[in-house]
Design an enzyme around this catalytic site. Structure first.
Site, mmCIF file in Angstrom:
data_model
loop_
_atom_site.group_PDB
_atom_site.id
_atom_site.type_symbol
_atom_site.label_atom_id
_atom_site.label_comp_id
_atom_site.label_asym_id
_atom_site.label_seq_id
_atom_site.Cartn_x
_atom_site.Cartn_y
_atom_site.Cartn_z
ATOM 1 N N LYS A 59 -9.449 2.293 -2.307
ATOM 2 C CA LYS A 59 -9.476 2.016 -1.031
ATOM 3 C C LYS A 59 -10.955 2.320 -0.938
ATOM 4 O O LYS A 59 -11.243 3.796 -0.930
ATOM 5 C CB LYS A 59 -8.745 2.097 0.144
ATOM 6 C CG LYS A 59 -8.523 1.792 1.139
ATOM 7 C CD LYS A 59 -6.793 2.083 2.047
ATOM 8 C CE LYS A 59 -7.065 1.593 3.101
ATOM 9 N NZ LYS A 59 -5.961 1.081 4.019
ATOM 10 N N CYS A 101 -5.338 -2.779 1.389
ATOM 11 C CA CYS A 101 -5.310 -2.657 3.238
ATOM 12 C C CYS A 101 -6.942 -3.263 3.986
ATOM 13 O O CYS A 101 -6.891 -4.365 3.988
ATOM 14 C CB CYS A 101 -4.700 -1.966 3.925
ATOM 15 S SG CYS A 101 -3.893 -2.148 5.784
ATOM 16 N N GLU A 142 0.762 -1.176 0.111
ATOM 17 C CA GLU A 142 -0.365 0.343 0.162
ATOM 18 C C GLU A 142 1.050 1.167 -0.191
ATOM 19 O O GLU A 142 1.965 1.090 0.999
ATOM 20 C CB GLU A 142 -1.164 0.118 1.390
ATOM 21 C CG GLU A 142 -1.670 0.692 1.560
ATOM 22 C CD GLU A 142 -2.860 1.366 2.940
ATOM 23 O OE1 GLU A 142 -2.225 0.185 3.454
ATOM 24 O OE2 GLU A 142 -3.696 1.967 3.251
#
Lengths: 546, 546
Positions: B111, B147, B40
């Site tokens: 994300k 994540c 990330e």
């Protein structure tokens, strides 16, 4: 409709104390107003930060709210509290306004827009409201919002941060009055921006805007109050005091404005903010007396004058710690300052201790040339002496570094940075001089020589700040452009006309001093971007500023 | 499908350096893997914090990504970057994964779930994605997430933080493989929790889970790596090294697991984490050498042993600064430690400087009784001596306070708290002893006497920690319950069986020491809740802990 604005100074975590204060205001307003508005999160105090995550804290704030509500009759009350989120997912709380009538909470309105930038961390704690509701007050439909909910007007912000505008939704639902409870911190010019926004909204929707703000210092944040009532024509009809508690009662039918807040100039505002910030930090930490080093320079002089205004001369001690490199004037000017302010001072020369360090380090340093080591050592001897006085007499030490020097790292960690509160850490050096002149507006408090002599740390013979830094008139605009406006090298060069290599060098100096700022005491915030909680820079980073 | 996990150690802000490192990994993987996954935000480094708000930073990271992409062919690359948000409202960036093929970015996946709790501030910077997409890799539909997007599984968390589960949505859309790029920091037992979650998800959806994690220290955060590939049956088929960079290539058709990470025990993990944290903080700040005070006690001994493992004995200096209250053993034990570790040491007694302070303060203190003032003064003389060495020789000072004493304020601000990095500030005292024993597992490095003698600050004759604190075996569980688990007084009493008044007193000690912790250096985080960036407590607060 008759409105009371309960502009109170809450203490974070002091649930019962905050409630008692509000009961006192309610008693004063009863019979004179239909509704009283207190600030955002007035029960737990603002900002409660991670106290919200402690088991029992939110429950205790609900208990306090319920006990408070049971004592309310004869007036409607709007008050902020942390509301537990009973839904099966999401953050544990809402940031809510309770509307209390006849001993009961008749309605709860949740904040929709959660500021999560600069000093604000509300996305950390709160779930946003997905809906809007109205409540009837004196039989009329009212939209009650919390702080940020009125800060997403698409006509005021070219790029709105949020996708919804709760105010617009409420007006579309038929709200006839707009009420907002806030904890909107002060910074330079912020109150004018805030009132202009509210005036635009009042005019746009042709509604009364009734706005209740917090007042007081809470760690680094200073809330300026200035709660306000704005007519549907956008006229300020009532404005509460600035930087003081106030209970303002206003009949919306009245044509006669009540304008209580008085500070006009940017510098007067800044001075009042810093005075309030000192007073509240000291008292809310349980102290009554403070002390600070007096170098004869303008930073410590301004800090000292502000402390005397905040706490009274009997509660301030000035400590002079001359070295072999101090000019004669540094002592003369500091003594004159102490005399002008009517404070006690002590003189402790540092040469003896400094020499004892040098002697004991000689076996290791041998013949190494003197350098910044010996400069820092002097500042650290002073820090230790000040902390010894702090320990022995329970004094809260005020540190005196200004924003410009903290920015470029022109400060000694564990030396002049020692203290419980960094009073002027958000005041650029050029503004320190403005403050000094403002403090001297009626009579000479800060000796003229302190103001006119060239700035120097006096840590080696003949040292001047200008030996290693550009003039503050050149440095401060570069720092403001970088720190407050986040501009890059090219933009800063364009904006300030400064030399490109100088700009880049200064930006890297600011970055490399981050480890020092990590270890500073709390510093009072008065600009749009202060060092501290609202500026979160990595330390071990290698951005290159092309 | 053949997978490469590019488990790299990025440096925050060092855009080109991070890209160069990835090009090197790509060159190694080409021809052996179909796709390589980096962590990330691998281009800007993680966490970039407020660098994201600087004009030019996000644009520079996009420029670096584009230049990087132009050099990619013969392998697909998945890499994290900060993507500018071109929409007319919302936060300025997305936290995105770019999928690169044949010199082009063929897809960008944003994300959806933005952690905004503890040390995470992603709601401050990023706009969440509102949609999910798939990408074809080797002709198969793959769900790529970032994540936190895999951390909202309703079967794993009783109260999900977020309303959507991106993973579930992607599987419902037809994803055949689950790929995730992460920067998931280490804390005790975290990696087992992390792998268990991923195993549950693999089994639940009957898909391969391919997970690439960051490794390295970035300020207080330590990323442990341990990138992993999990079979649809929930079996760990590949696991990269712990606390080291690694390039792991695995064919999903292979039946033979590749398990590289080796640390098993909680203490071995903690030790590796601290060693990596020291090494990376020191080097990413541009230092190579460190020093620390050696008191003969276990805290400084453990800190020193960790520093030697991180940097080598030639880069560590131990400084002994005995006082008139130091026991003979304090010097003997510290010298033995230095000898065992093969480091240089210096001895500077503090009595002479300490006496010179006392002499110069006598005119003010007069006959005031000795108290904590004189104790703190000794610690501050040591702090000054250490900082003088730091300044003269460009050494980064490591501070040696443990979590238990920092919690209750049993530390001297500007004394033993001085330093650039607080190595064991998140290690409770009882665990410091466990580390000491682990360090001594093969041979005596930390002298046995250091481990067995009763803990003492040695700041007055015969002083012991137990004079003013309960035994650490009693204190530490109370502190853990309060700081890590946020329990209230009643819950802690129930949990630890400790005396109620003692518990309440300790909680108030922790609260009242917040002003000291505000001024600590960066401290390495190894528990679920460390002091520092992830624990944001107000200072001037008066919560009462009923």
């Amino acid at each position: 409709m008759k409105i009371a604005l309960g502009q109170i100074n809450t203490t974070v975590g002091a649930l019962e104390k905050n409630a008692r204060k509000m009961l006192d205001y309610v008693a004063q307003a009863k019979g004179k107003a239909d509704v009283i508005l207190f600030p955002e999160l007035a029960i737990p105090g603002y900002p409660p930060k991670d106290l919200l995550e402690l088991s029992g804290f939110v429950e205790a704030n609900v208990r306090t709210l319920n006990q408070f509500a049971e004592q309310i009759e004869g007036i409607d009350v709007i008050v902020g509290f942390a509301e537990p989120n009973r839904e099966p997912s999401g953050k544990p709380c809402f940031n809510s306004a309770a509307i209390i009538r006849d001993r009961k909470i008749i309605s709860v309105h949740r904040k929709s827009l959660l500021p999560t930038y600069d000093v604000f961390d509300e996305g950390r704690y709160f779930e946003p409201s997905q809906t809007q509701e109205l409540v009837q007050i004196t039989g009329r439909p009212v939209g009650v919002t919390v702080c940020e909910d009125v800060w997403n007007d698409k006509d005021s912000f070219p790029r709105p941060l949020y996708k919804i505008d709760p105010l617009q939704v409420q007006v579309n639902m038929g709200a006839e009055y707009i009420m907002n409870i806030s904890a909107s911190p002060y910074h330079l010019e912020k109150w004018e921006e805030r009132h202009k926004l509210l005036q635009n909204e009042a005019r746009k929707y042709h509604k009364f805007v009734i706005y209740s703000n917090l007042v007081g210092g809470n760690d680094e944040l200073i809330f300026d109050g200035r709660s306000v009532i704005i007519s549907p024509q956008g006229e300020v009809m009532a404005r509460a005091k600035d930087f003081e508690e106030d209970l303002l009662i206003f009949d919306l039918d009245s044509k006669e404005p009540i304008i209580r807040s008085s500070s006009v100039s940017r510098i007067e505002n800044a001075k009042k903010a810093l005075v309030l910030g000192i007073r509240d930090y000291v008292s809310k930490c349980g102290f009554s007396k403070v002390h600070m080093g007096l170098s004869g320079g303008v930073d410590s002089a301004v800090t000292c004058a502000l402390a005397v205004e905040a706490l009274g001369p009997e509660n301030v001690l000035g400590v002079l710690m001359p070295s072999q490199y101090s000019s004669d004037h540094s002592v003369i000017d500091a003594v004159a300052l102490a005399k002008n302010l009517g404070i006690r001072h002590e003189i402790i020369p540092i040469k003896h201790v400094f020499d004892s360090y040098r002697e004991d380090l000689r076996p290791i340093f041998k013949n190494a040339a003197e350098d910044v080591t010996e400069e820092n050592l002097q500042a650290r001897v002073r820090g230790n002496l000040l902390m010894a006085l702090s320990n022995k007499y329970n004094l809260l030490l005020l540190s005196t570094g200004n924003k410009s020097e903290l920015a470029v790292g022109y400060t000694t960690l564990y030396g002049d940075s020692c203290g419980g509160l960094a009073v002027i850490s958000d005041v650029p050096k050029t503004m320190v001089y403005e403050l000094a002149k403002f403090i001297n507006r009626d009579r000479e408090i800060i000796p003229q020589n302190t103001i006119i002599k060239p700035p120097s740390a006096e840590l080696r013979p003949g040292q001047k700040d200008s030996d290693s830094l550009p003039a503050y008139e050149i440095l401060d605009p570069i720092l403001e452009a970088y720190i407050e406006d986040n501009l890059d090298v090219d933009q800063i060069v364009q904006h300030t006309k400064a030399d490109r290599e100088l700009v880049r060098k200064i930006l890297l100096m600011v970055d490399r001093a981050e480890y020092k700022r990590k270890q500073l005491p709390i510093g009072l915030k008065i600009t749009s971007k202060a060092f501290g909680f609202g500026r979160r820079m990595p330390i071990a980073q290698r951005y290159n500023h092309h």
